[in-house]
Structure formats: C-alpha cells, structure tokens
Design a protein around this motif. Structure first.
Motif, PDB file in Angstrom:
ATOM      1  N   PRO A  95      -4.627   2.470  -8.161  1.00 30.39           N
ATOM      2  CA  PRO A  95      -5.262   1.800  -7.023  1.00 30.39           C
ATOM      3  C   PRO A  95      -6.716   1.441  -7.308  1.00 30.39           C
ATOM      4  CG  PRO A  95      -4.209   3.835  -6.329  1.00 30.39           C
ATOM      5  CD  PRO A  95      -4.130   3.799  -7.804  1.00 30.39           C
TER       6      PRO A  95
ATOM      7  N   ASP B 213       2.633   0.748 -13.926  1.00 32.51           N
ATOM      8  CA  ASP B 213       1.779   1.535 -13.049  1.00 32.51           C
ATOM      9  C   ASP B 213       0.340   1.027 -13.139  1.00 32.51           C
ATOM     10  OD1 ASP B 213       0.771   3.410 -11.345  1.00 32.51           O
ATOM     11  OD2 ASP B 213       1.104   5.123 -12.663  1.00 32.51           O
ATOM     12  N   VAL B 214      -0.120   0.432 -12.074  1.00 32.12           N
ATOM     13  CA  VAL B 214      -1.511  -0.012 -11.969  1.00 32.12           C
ATOM     14  C   VAL B 214      -2.183   0.907 -10.952  1.00 32.12           C
ATOM     15  CG1 VAL B 214      -3.050  -1.881 -11.290  1.00 32.12           C
ATOM     16  CG2 VAL B 214      -0.928  -2.397 -12.489  1.00 32.12           C
TER      17      VAL B 214
ATOM     18  N   ILE C  84      -5.819  -1.681  -3.470  1.00 32.77           N
ATOM     19  CA  ILE C  84      -4.701  -2.412  -4.037  1.00 32.77           C
ATOM     20  C   ILE C  84      -4.214  -1.681  -5.289  1.00 32.77           C
ATOM     21  CG2 ILE C  84      -3.932  -4.600  -5.020  1.00 32.77           C
ATOM     22  CD1 ILE C  84      -6.252  -5.906  -3.451  1.00 32.77           C
ATOM     23  N   GLY C  85      -2.912  -1.450  -5.367  1.00 35.23           N
ATOM     24  CA  GLY C  85      -2.303  -0.838  -6.533  1.00 35.23           C
ATOM     25  C   GLY C  85      -0.821  -1.148  -6.550  1.00 35.23           C
ATOM     26  N   PHE C  86      -0.183  -0.896  -7.667  1.00 37.02           N
ATOM     27  CA  PHE C  86       1.233  -1.199  -7.792  1.00 37.02           C
ATOM     28  C   PHE C  86       1.865  -0.240  -8.792  1.00 37.02           C
ATOM     29  CE2 PHE C  86       4.801  -3.547  -9.713  1.00 37.02           C
ATOM     30  CZ  PHE C  86       5.526  -3.833  -8.569  1.00 37.02           C
ATOM     31  N   ALA C  87       3.023   0.282  -8.453  1.00 40.28           N
ATOM     32  CA  ALA C  87       3.773   1.155  -9.357  1.00 40.28           C
ATOM     33  C   ALA C  87       5.251   0.835  -9.240  1.00 40.28           C
ATOM     34  CB  ALA C  87       3.522   2.617  -9.019  1.00 40.28           C
ATOM     35  N   LEU C  88       5.938   0.846 -10.364  1.00 39.10           N
ATOM     36  CA  LEU C  88       7.373   0.588 -10.395  1.00 39.10           C
ATOM     37  C   LEU C  88       8.035   1.721 -11.173  1.00 39.10           C
ATOM     38  CD1 LEU C  88       9.741  -1.319  -9.774  1.00 39.10           C
ATOM     39  CD2 LEU C  88       9.250  -2.476 -11.916  1.00 39.10           C
ATOM     40  N   TYR C  89       8.808   2.546 -10.463  1.00 38.64           N
ATOM     41  CA  TYR C  89       9.518   3.683 -11.032  1.00 38.64           C
ATOM     42  C   TYR C  89      10.993   3.627 -10.616  1.00 38.64           C
ATOM     43  CZ  TYR C  89       5.028   5.898 -12.058  1.00 38.64           C
ATOM     44  OH  TYR C  89       3.785   6.180 -12.532  1.00 38.64           O
TER      45      TYR C  89
END
Length: 96
Positions: free
Chosen positions: A60, A57-58, A72-77
């Motif tokens: 935004p 989880d980065v 810009i952001g990134f999340a992996l769940y």
C-alpha cells in the motif's frame, strides 16, 4: 456490401464481459475451495486446494492530499480452486 467485422464498442463489451467472467470464476472457485476445506470428504486434498500462491503484491502507498488521504495497493493470491474457476470461466465464455 459489408466487409470485415464490426469493431469498436463491440470489442469493448466483449472484453468487459470476459473480465467479469474471470473475476466471477475466481471468486466462485475460491468460495468452493473454502467449502471443500470444511468438508470431511475432501480433508486429505483440501490443504492443496486452498493454499494461496502469491502472484502479485504491491504494498500500500499512502497519498495525503490534506483533505483526502488515499491508500492504494494491490495483491493477488489465488488458490488452486480459484485457478480452476478461472479456467472454467474461460471455457464458458468461449462456449457462449
């Protein structure tokens, strides 16, 4: 006389196809998990199949360039069904 294997664009195509298989497997697995959650047959195990697991989880970040504002952001769940879909995608990729 040819020796060795062909490298270059072939390896890039294989990597791109592998990423496509992984993303497709994750999405299809997630969709199947959501369908299983609405099924009365799997109501006992459905919460375990669709429970998300935070992996990455980065938050935004906003970049204001005065003409364009980029966020810009990134999340992996992933959930368990997504992980099963990714495993199935790897098996299918290696088979074909």
């Amino acid at each position: 006389m040819k020796t060795g294997t062909k490298r270059g664009s072939s390896a890039g195509k294989n990597m791109g196809m592998m990423v496509l298989f992984l993303v497709t497997g994750a999405v299809v697995g997630g969709i199947l998990g959501e369908l299983a959650a609405s099924s009365s047959l799997l109501s006992g195990i459905a919460p375990y199949l669709i429970k998300p697991f935070p992996v990455f989880d980065v938050p935004p970040v906003a970049i204001n360039l005065y003409v364009i504002k980029l966020v810009i952001g990134f999340a992996l769940y992933p959930n368990l069904m997504s992980i099963i879909g990714i495993i199935a995608a790897v098996i299918l990729f290696r088979r074909f």
